[in-house]
Design an enzyme around this catalytic site. Structure first.
Site, short mmCIF file in Angstrom:
data_model
loop_
_atom_site.label_atom_id
_atom_site.label_comp_id
_atom_site.label_asym_id
_atom_site.label_seq_id
_atom_site.Cartn_x
_atom_site.Cartn_y
_atom_site.Cartn_z
N CYS A 132 41.56 28.70 56.06
CA CYS A 132 40.86 29.92 55.65
C CYS A 132 39.63 29.57 54.82
O CYS A 132 39.75 29.24 53.64
CB CYS A 132 41.80 30.82 54.85
SG CYS A 132 41.02 32.36 54.29
N CYS A 135 39.02 31.96 51.91
CA CYS A 135 39.88 31.71 50.76
C CYS A 135 39.46 30.48 49.98
O CYS A 135 39.42 30.48 48.74
CB CYS A 135 41.34 31.52 51.21
SG CYS A 135 41.97 32.78 52.32
N ASP A 136 39.15 29.39 50.69
CA ASP A 136 39.01 28.09 50.04
C ASP A 136 37.62 27.48 50.10
O ASP A 136 37.39 26.42 49.51
CB ASP A 136 40.01 27.11 50.68
CG ASP A 136 41.45 27.57 50.53
OD1 ASP A 136 41.76 28.18 49.50
OD2 ASP A 136 42.25 27.32 51.45
#
Length: 311
Positions: A132, A135-136
């Site tokens: 992701c 997300c990261d």
């Protein structure tokens, strides 16, 4: 008979439980194979949930959800649901040992990114390997990363990463891409995105700090090369957990996409009255915790309206 049966105990399922019980539903049971929390509990860091300023592990992040969501009477059963069927105007929840009847059902079983099976993936998953970018990606700001895959998600995430990272290298096993031509064109126009095709990923390298490189080889020459990167984002497919919707004759209880996602409207209604889907199992899911929670709330409100007007 249950007012609402919720299948799945991740952010979508827990939020659905909170909103249905707080909204007045009396008999609400959440079925989950293990402890509530969902796959997000395996994430190393969560820092993009609105209102939570601390950077928390997925496990620590989900801990207060359980206390809050069970406060209003939500019950949890650690049972493996095998199938959901419909009889007349109610549903039957088939577990591995017994059955339960419910007036309405919210399916929030989620899904999971497919693994590549490459050597080193299990060792460094969550320590330099991510599925992701949203997300990261922030953790690799100004660094060099690689993206594995050739579909829409892979190329879209490469574009996202190109705004944060110094360089993004896309590795794909074929010269042709499944991504939309317009998306691919945008990616190829970016100066800091490089494409390596057709190549196979052989091994993910790293140390105690995490990923520091990958070994790949060209399919034609079998020549192996090393690429130094600080992170690897893997996008080789996504599997939704839709098995419980499959009926004895092989059909699905509700309308699905070709990819196996549940078709819902904006209120999380399926085409079967009283059956709702929320989170990553539904069509066009954003696969973000905040979105899954929103889905759970919306599905719960729809379930309450269904109980009021149809039962």
């Amino acid at each position: 008979m249950l007012d609402v049966a919720i299948i799945g105990g991740g952010p979508a399922g827990l939020t659905a439980g909170l909103y249905t019980t707080r909204g007045g539903a009396k008999e609400v049971v959440m079925f989950e194979r293990g402890m509530p929390g969902g796959q997000i509990t395996g994430s190393s860091e969560i820092e993009n949930y609105p209102g939570v300023k601390e950077v928390l592990s997925g496990f620590d992040f989900m801990q207060p959800w359980q206390e809050q969501c069970f406060r209003f009477g939500l019950k949890s059963m650690q049972k493996d649901v095998m199938r959901i069927s419909r009889l007349k105007n109610y549903f039957v929840i088939h577990t591995d040992k017994e059955t339960f009847e419910a007036k309405s059902v919210i399916v929030a079983t989620g899904g999971s990114p497919k693994r590549s099976g490459v050597k080193g993936e299990d060792q460094f998953y969550g320590r330099g390997i991510s599925t992701c970018a949203t997300c990261d990606g922030f953790f690799y700001k100004g660094e060099e990363v690689a993206v594995l895959g050739g579909g829409d998600t892979a190329i879209e995430e490469a574009l996202f990463l190109s705004e944060l990272c110094k360089k993004v290298t896309v590795l794909h096993r074929r010269d042709e891409f499944r991504a939309a031509p317009v998306t691919l064109q945008k990616a190829k126009a970016k100066a800091n995105i490089e494409f390596l095709t057709p190549v196979l990923l052989d091994e993910i390298l790293g140390d105690a700090k995490g990923v520091n490189g990958i070994l790949y080889k060209y399919k034609d020459s079998q020549e192996q090369q090393k690429l130094e990167v600080n992170g690897l984002f893997i996008f080789v497919g996504y599997s939704v957990n839709n098995q419980i919707l499959k009926q004895e004759d092989g059909s699905f209880l509700c309308e699905m996409t070709d990819a196996g996602e549940v078709k819902v409207d904006l209120n999380m209604n399926t085409n079967v009255p009283g059956l709702f889907a929320a989170g990553d199992i539904r069509i066009q899911a954003a696969k973000q915790v905040v979105c899954a929670a929103g889905d759970g709330a919306r599905a719960a409100l729809s379930a309450l309206a269904y109980l009021e007007h149809h039962m």
